[in-house]
Design a protein around this motif. Structure first.
Motif, PDB file in Angstrom:
ATOM      1  N   VAL A 140       0.838  -1.091  -0.054  1.00 64.08           N
ATOM      2  CA  VAL A 140      -0.020  -0.221   0.002  1.00 64.08           C
ATOM      3  C   VAL A 140       0.819   1.285  -0.041  1.00 64.08           C
ATOM      4  CG1 VAL A 140      -1.622   1.248   1.256  1.00 64.08           C
ATOM      5  CG2 VAL A 140      -1.904  -1.458   1.308  1.00 64.08           C
ATOM      6  N   SER A 141       0.898   1.791  -0.998  1.00 64.71           N
ATOM      7  CA  SER A 141       1.875   3.115  -1.433  1.00 64.71           C
ATOM      8  C   SER A 141       1.414   3.915  -2.240  1.00 64.71           C
ATOM      9  CB  SER A 141       3.134   2.674  -1.636  1.00 64.71           C
ATOM     10  OG  SER A 141       3.858   3.696  -2.113  1.00 64.71           O
ATOM     11  N   GLU A 142       1.741   5.269  -2.152  1.00 62.95           N
ATOM     12  CA  GLU A 142       1.251   6.254  -3.116  1.00 62.95           C
ATOM     13  C   GLU A 142       2.337   6.680  -4.323  1.00 62.95           C
ATOM     14  OE1 GLU A 142      -2.233   9.171  -1.274  1.00 62.95           O
ATOM     15  OE2 GLU A 142       0.078   9.552  -0.736  1.00 62.95           O
ATOM     16  N   ASN A 143       3.521   5.805  -3.933  1.00 63.73           N
ATOM     17  CA  ASN A 143       4.508   6.265  -4.844  1.00 63.73           C
ATOM     18  C   ASN A 143       4.892   5.001  -5.984  1.00 63.73           C
ATOM     19  OD1 ASN A 143       7.273   6.342  -5.739  1.00 63.73           O
ATOM     20  ND2 ASN A 143       7.956   7.331  -3.969  1.00 63.73           N
ATOM     21  N   ASP A 144       4.568   5.195  -7.122  1.00 69.47           N
ATOM     22  CA  ASP A 144       4.602   4.245  -8.438  1.00 69.47           C
ATOM     23  C   ASP A 144       5.844   3.491  -8.229  1.00 69.47           C
ATOM     24  OD1 ASP A 144       2.060   4.486  -8.592  1.00 69.47           O
ATOM     25  OD2 ASP A 144       2.085   5.186 -10.771  1.00 69.47           O
ATOM     26  N   LYS A 145       7.069   4.637  -7.962  1.00 64.37           N
ATOM     27  CA  LYS A 145       8.190   3.915  -8.320  1.00 64.37           C
ATOM     28  C   LYS A 145       8.379   2.962  -7.274  1.00 64.37           C
ATOM     29  CE  LYS A 145      12.638   4.975  -9.250  1.00 64.37           C
ATOM     30  NZ  LYS A 145      13.393   4.266  -8.312  1.00 64.37           N
ATOM     31  N   LYS A 146       8.377   3.186  -6.023  1.00 62.94           N
ATOM     32  CA  LYS A 146       8.427   2.397  -4.991  1.00 62.94           C
ATOM     33  C   LYS A 146       7.927   0.814  -5.302  1.00 62.94           C
ATOM     34  CE  LYS A 146       8.846   5.189  -0.940  1.00 62.94           C
ATOM     35  NZ  LYS A 146       7.939   5.779   0.198  1.00 62.94           N
ATOM     36  N   GLY A 147       6.709   1.092  -5.902  1.00 58.61           N
ATOM     37  CA  GLY A 147       5.934  -0.014  -6.155  1.00 58.61           C
ATOM     38  C   GLY A 147       6.626  -1.022  -7.148  1.00 58.61           C
ATOM     39  N   LYS A 148       6.956  -0.404  -8.420  1.00 54.68           N
ATOM     40  CA  LYS A 148       7.696  -1.281  -9.289  1.00 54.68           C
ATOM     41  C   LYS A 148       8.851  -1.970  -8.804  1.00 54.68           C
ATOM     42  CE  LYS A 148       6.062   0.630 -13.641  1.00 54.68           C
ATOM     43  NZ  LYS A 148       5.490   2.192 -13.790  1.00 54.68           N
ATOM     44  N   ASP A 149       9.790  -0.841  -7.949  1.00 54.71           N
ATOM     45  CA  ASP A 149      10.909  -1.448  -7.372  1.00 54.71           C
ATOM     46  C   ASP A 149      10.717  -2.829  -6.441  1.00 54.71           C
ATOM     47  OD1 ASP A 149      12.284   0.645  -8.528  1.00 54.71           O
ATOM     48  OD2 ASP A 149      12.958   1.727  -6.597  1.00 54.71           O
ATOM     49  N   ILE A 150      10.006  -2.687  -5.605  1.00 53.64           N
ATOM     50  CA  ILE A 150       9.570  -3.697  -4.806  1.00 53.64           C
ATOM     51  C   ILE A 150       9.203  -4.914  -5.719  1.00 53.64           C
ATOM     52  CG2 ILE A 150       8.226  -4.532  -2.765  1.00 53.64           C
ATOM     53  CD1 ILE A 150       8.393  -1.657  -1.785  1.00 53.64           C
ATOM     54  N   GLN A 151       8.191  -4.817  -6.593  1.00 54.92           N
ATOM     55  CA  GLN A 151       7.552  -5.592  -7.322  1.00 54.92           C
ATOM     56  C   GLN A 151       8.741  -6.382  -8.173  1.00 54.92           C
ATOM     57  OE1 GLN A 151       5.061  -4.414 -10.554  1.00 54.92           O
ATOM     58  NE2 GLN A 151       4.002  -6.424 -10.727  1.00 54.92           N
ATOM     59  N   GLU A 152       9.467  -5.769  -8.526  1.00 56.49           N
ATOM     60  CA  GLU A 152      10.839  -6.432  -9.254  1.00 56.49           C
ATOM     61  C   GLU A 152      11.345  -7.440  -8.490  1.00 56.49           C
ATOM     62  OE1 GLU A 152      14.654  -4.407 -11.407  1.00 56.49           O
ATOM     63  OE2 GLU A 152      12.573  -3.459 -12.010  1.00 56.49           O
ATOM     64  N   ILE A 153      11.634  -6.893  -7.128  1.00 60.92           N
ATOM     65  CA  ILE A 153      12.545  -7.915  -6.250  1.00 60.92           C
ATOM     66  C   ILE A 153      11.802  -9.165  -5.794  1.00 60.92           C
ATOM     67  CG2 ILE A 153      13.739  -7.833  -3.921  1.00 60.92           C
ATOM     68  CD1 ILE A 153      13.687  -4.890  -4.052  1.00 60.92           C
ATOM     69  N   LEU A 154      10.414  -8.830  -5.504  1.00 58.00           N
ATOM     70  CA  LEU A 154       9.632  -9.900  -5.133  1.00 58.00           C
ATOM     71  C   LEU A 154       9.415 -10.966  -6.115  1.00 58.00           C
ATOM     72  CD1 LEU A 154       7.073  -8.090  -2.711  1.00 58.00           C
ATOM     73  CD2 LEU A 154       9.042  -9.506  -2.083  1.00 58.00           C
ATOM     74  N   GLN A 155       8.996 -10.344  -7.390  1.00 56.97           N
ATOM     75  CA  GLN A 155       8.763 -11.487  -8.541  1.00 56.97           C
ATOM     76  C   GLN A 155      10.075 -12.525  -8.823  1.00 56.97           C
ATOM     77  OE1 GLN A 155       7.078  -8.926 -11.462  1.00 56.97           O
ATOM     78  NE2 GLN A 155       4.864  -9.370 -10.700  1.00 56.97           N
ATOM     79  N   LYS A 156      11.276 -11.661  -8.672  1.00 57.43           N
ATOM     80  CA  LYS A 156      12.157 -12.711  -8.535  1.00 57.43           C
ATOM     81  C   LYS A 156      12.126 -13.921  -7.936  1.00 57.43           C
ATOM     82  CE  LYS A 156      16.184  -9.906 -10.273  1.00 57.43           C
ATOM     83  NZ  LYS A 156      17.125  -8.890  -9.540  1.00 57.43           N
TER      84      LYS A 156
END
Lengths: 687, 121
Positions: free
Chosen positions: A7-23
């Motif tokens: 839960v965040s308002e920052n798309d960039k943070k979202g994308k970063d974290i998504q990248e790490i987790l999907q790995k």
């Protein structure tokens, strides 16, 4: 693999974290407002939530509140610096500071996943434990219900209810057999079942039944034609089709060693566990023992009914036969009397002798018939008694006058010795005359010429009575003061082995001497029955060649005895008429009881016909017998007394009324038990 | 001579009663069932009736009730003879207006005395 929500308002943070987790092949979702976050929470049930504290447009606390409502969702806070709202911190499992290190993020996620996993397992086993506990509870309450009834149908109902409570089936089929071996299939279903499914269930039941007895003889006949159906449907809005038969099912026969009572089969959409199976088997097993008791009880009841019917038939038979015998006997007697009167011509001495012989035997025969009638009437409880206050002297006088002649003929002395002539008794004087006449005429018959017979009375306490072991059963019920009457002779006496049987029916017919002296052999059994009705007792003592003493006792008249005798009569009537009877006890201060008695609106006059008051210093206990009374009338009186108590409270704030009742035949069937019940259950009436 | 009606379906009983009552100086009429008894009672208006309870067609109670509720016959004394002795039978007897109750087996002398009591006293 885990489901993770950021839960965040920052798309960039979202994308970063998504990248790490999907790995690490975690599933990822992202919400940038509270509505979406709550929606995802509701639908997707993420394992872990990462909350970005850097939020401007909505309140994280709303999301946090929602998270709390779910079990075991791990929360990780993401912050810029080392502080966060205390409200959020309370619910947080981990804490990440930006910029986030990739390794730390993964490690944190892993650690939280492990925690979540353990917590989930714990919750699961808790859930299972609760379920087992619930099943155990159902088992316990069902088995105590089993113990509480001897009714076959109720037992089966309890079984089905117990199974439903513990296993919540969709469909259950119970096969049982009625007393006349009529098979019934009881179907309990959540939804309606069509006729075709019903036919299938019937067929299945028959096949199941036959498979149980493959090579053995079947205890009951069963085919699809004679199988009756009893169907109960909970919700008729839906209908089961054949697929219900393919859902998970369990089957158990209801047997106890060689006794087969039927079987039970249940169907459920969700699968049964091993615990479910154990519970099911236990219930099916537990019902078999009470079912056995129930069928034994049924059998006893049936046999009792049969016996009662036979007993009644016997009494009726005796009574009819006796009546029919009386008419020809009267004709014979009349004819003999006419001849003996000389009105038909002079009789020779021999004619006189033989006609008299015939007349004597007619008298004997009619005596026997009277005795038979009396005994059958007493045994059927149909003899009427007229109880009143009497003195024993009048009875003794009557007997002495009527038997004096007979004694004189045999040259016997008939003496009376009345010690206490002031003791009144509550009795039927005609019946007592019958008893005493029997004892004295026996004494006359069995005492040789020149002998002596004495009738003696005394007042005696039950504990001072000379106990004769042989008549043990007669003494058991005695307590308090009694009037004792003794008839003593110095005749031929009775041997020890015969003594024990003198009160048995037809006993003396075995004895050749008694045949010579005549008699029905029923006099003493009748005397015993008559005394039993009077709450008295009879026994004897004898020595061969020395003589016999017959004793009987009657309770001295007092309120209690009078009450109990009338009670016994009322109860007897209730038994014959198959009606009910209520005994009511009220206890309170003397004054209150008196005002209750005087208030006809409260206590009907007829209730007081047979009642007794027992006073101690302050209180009075009033016991009333109400013929035809039942629970309803007893409760009705209680209600009236309740409102009375309410009114009376204003005048006397300490007013308290104790109340109890017992009803024949539900609570007890004899007068002593009923009195005991009513005495034990006294309880305060609350207004 | 006083007239006595004896109603009983037992011929032998009727016979013996008739014998002793005739010896005692009464005029006896006999009926062997209830219907006959009732008709005869109405025809001859006897001074006393000896009545058996259990009879075919009309039983003793019914006859007693019919006669006792009829002004013409209500003063005729009725002696009821029965083989039954239960209390409730007596009660029915009283209700139907029976004057005396005699239980079988009875003494002939007793009956003669009772009849004389009603008709001479």
């Amino acid at each position: 693999m885990a489901k993770i929500l950021l839960v965040s308002e920052n798309d960039k943070k979202g994308k970063d974290i998504q990248e790490i987790l999907q790995k690490y092949s975690h599933e990822f979702c992202y919400a940038d407002n509270s509505t979406l976050a709550i929606d995802i929470l509701n639908t997707q049930r993420p394992d872990i939530i990462i909350l970005d504290t850097e939020i401007e447009n909505f309140d994280l606390k709303i999301v946090n509140k929602k998270i709390k409502s779910f079990e075991n969702i791990q929360t990780i806070l993401l912050t810029k610096n080392d502080d966060a709202e205390p409200e959020l911190l309370k619910n947080t499992n981990a804490f990440l500071q930006e910029p986030v290190s990739k390794n730390l993020l993964i490690a944190t996620i892993n650690a939280n996943l492990k925690t979540k996993d353990s917590l989930d397992k714990l919750a699961n086993s808790n859930h299972e434990l609760a379920r087992s506990l619930y099943q155990l509870n159902v088992l316990y309450s069902t088995s105590s219900q089993f113990a509480g009834t001897l009714d076959k149908e109720k037992l089966i109902d309890c079984l089905i209810e117990g199974i439903d409570k513990s296993l919540s089936f969709g469909l259950s089929c119970v096969l049982t057999f009625k007393d006349d071996a009529e098979p019934i299939l009881i179907i309990n279903s959540l939804y309606n079942i069509s006729d075709r499914v019903l036919e299938a269930l019937k067929l299945r039941a028959v096949l199941n039944y036959k498979s149980l007895f493959e090579k053995k003889a079947m205890p009951f006949e069963l085919d699809i034609k004679n199988l009756k159906i009893e169907k109960h449907v909970k919700h008729a809005i839906k209908e089961y089709d054949f697929s219900v038969l393919r859902s998970d099912n369990m089957f158990a026969p209801i047997v106890l060693s060689d006794n087969f009572f039927g079987f039970v089969e249940i169907f459920r959409e969700s699968e049964f566990t091993t615990e479910d199976a154990t519970c099911f088997q236990t219930l099916a097993q537990q019902v078999s023992l009470p079912l056995k008791s129930a069928s034994l009880y049924e059998e006893i009841k049936r046999n009792n009914k049969k016996l009662e019917r036979l007993e009644r038939l016997k009494s009726e038979f005796i009574s009819i036969v006796s009546h029919e015998l009386r008419t020809p006997l009267t004709a014979i007697k009349n004819a003999l009397d006419i001849i003996l009167s000389g009105k038909t011509g002079e009789l020779t001495e021999n004619m006189n002798k033989f006609i008299n012989m015939a007349k004597r035997n007619v008298a004997r025969l009619s005596g026997i018939i009277n005795d038979l009638l009396d005994l059958s009437k007493i045994e059927a409880g149909k003899m009427d008694f007229k109880f009143e206050m009497i003195k024993i002297e009048s009875v003794i006088d009557y007997v002495k006058t009527s038997l004096d002649e007979m004694a004189k003929e045999k040259n016997l002395i008939l003496k009376t010795k009345i010690e206490d002539n002031f003791a009144p008794i509550y009795a039927d004087s005609r019946r007592l005359e019958q008893v005493l006449t029997n004892l004295v005429s026996n004494a006359i018959k069995f005492t040789p010429e020149g002998g002596q017979i004495e009738i003696r009375t005394e007042v005696i306490d039950a504990k001072d009575i000379n106990y004769v072991e042989m008549f043990d059963f007669e003494f058991r019920q005695l307590h308090g003061k009694y009037l004792l009457v003794c008839v003593k002779d110095n005749g031929i006496g009775i041997s020890q082995e015969n003594l024990a049987h003198v009160f048995d029916k037809f006993a003396q017919i075995e004895n050749s001497l008694s045949r010579k002296v005549g008699g029905s052999g029923l006099g003493l059994p009748i005397a015993r029955q008559l005394l039993e009705v009077h709450n008295g007792a009879i026994w004897c003592n004898s020595k061969p060649e020395k003589g016999s003493s017959f004793y009987f006792v009657l309770p001295l008249a007092n309120e209690k005895n009078k009450f109990m005798l009338e009670f016994k009569q009322d109860l007897q009537k209730a038994k014959i008429n198959n009606s009910s009877l209520a005994v009511i006890k009220i206890k309170s201060e003397n004054e209150i009881i008196q005002s209750l008695i005087n208030d006809e609106k409260l206590i009907k006059k007829s209730y007081l016909n047979n009642s007794i008051q027992e006073n101690d210093k302050k209180d009075t206990a009033l016991t009333m017998v109400i013929p035809d009374g039942d629970r309803f009338s007893a409760d009705f009186l209680k209600k009236k007394l309740q409102s009375y108590t309410k009114d009376y409270k204003n005048l006397n704030p300490n007013c308290a009324i104790m109340y109890s009742y017992a009803v024949y035949p539900e609570d007890a069937i004899d007068e002593v038990e009923l009195m005991k019940k009513v005495g034990e259950s006294l309880q305060k009436i609350r207004e | 001579m006083k007239k006595i009606l004896i109603v009983d379906d037992e011929q032998d009983i009727v016979e013996s009663l008739k014998f002793v009552l005739e010896v005692a100086g009464f005029d006896c009429y006999c009926a062997y069932n209830g219907e006959e008894g009732l008709n005869m009672a109405r025809k001859i208006s006897p001074d006393l009736i000896i009545l058996d309870v259990m009879m075919p067609k009309i039983n003793g109670y019914k006859i007693s009730r019919l006669l006792k509720y009829d002004n013409k016959y209500k003063n005729i004394p009725i002696l009821m003879v029965t083989a039954r002795s239960q209390q409730e039978d007596r009660l029915i007897g009283e209700e139907t207006g029976v004057d005396e109750y005699i239980t079988k087996p009875f003494e002939l002398d007793e009956i003669v005395k009772k009849v004389e009591g009603y008709l001479k006293g």
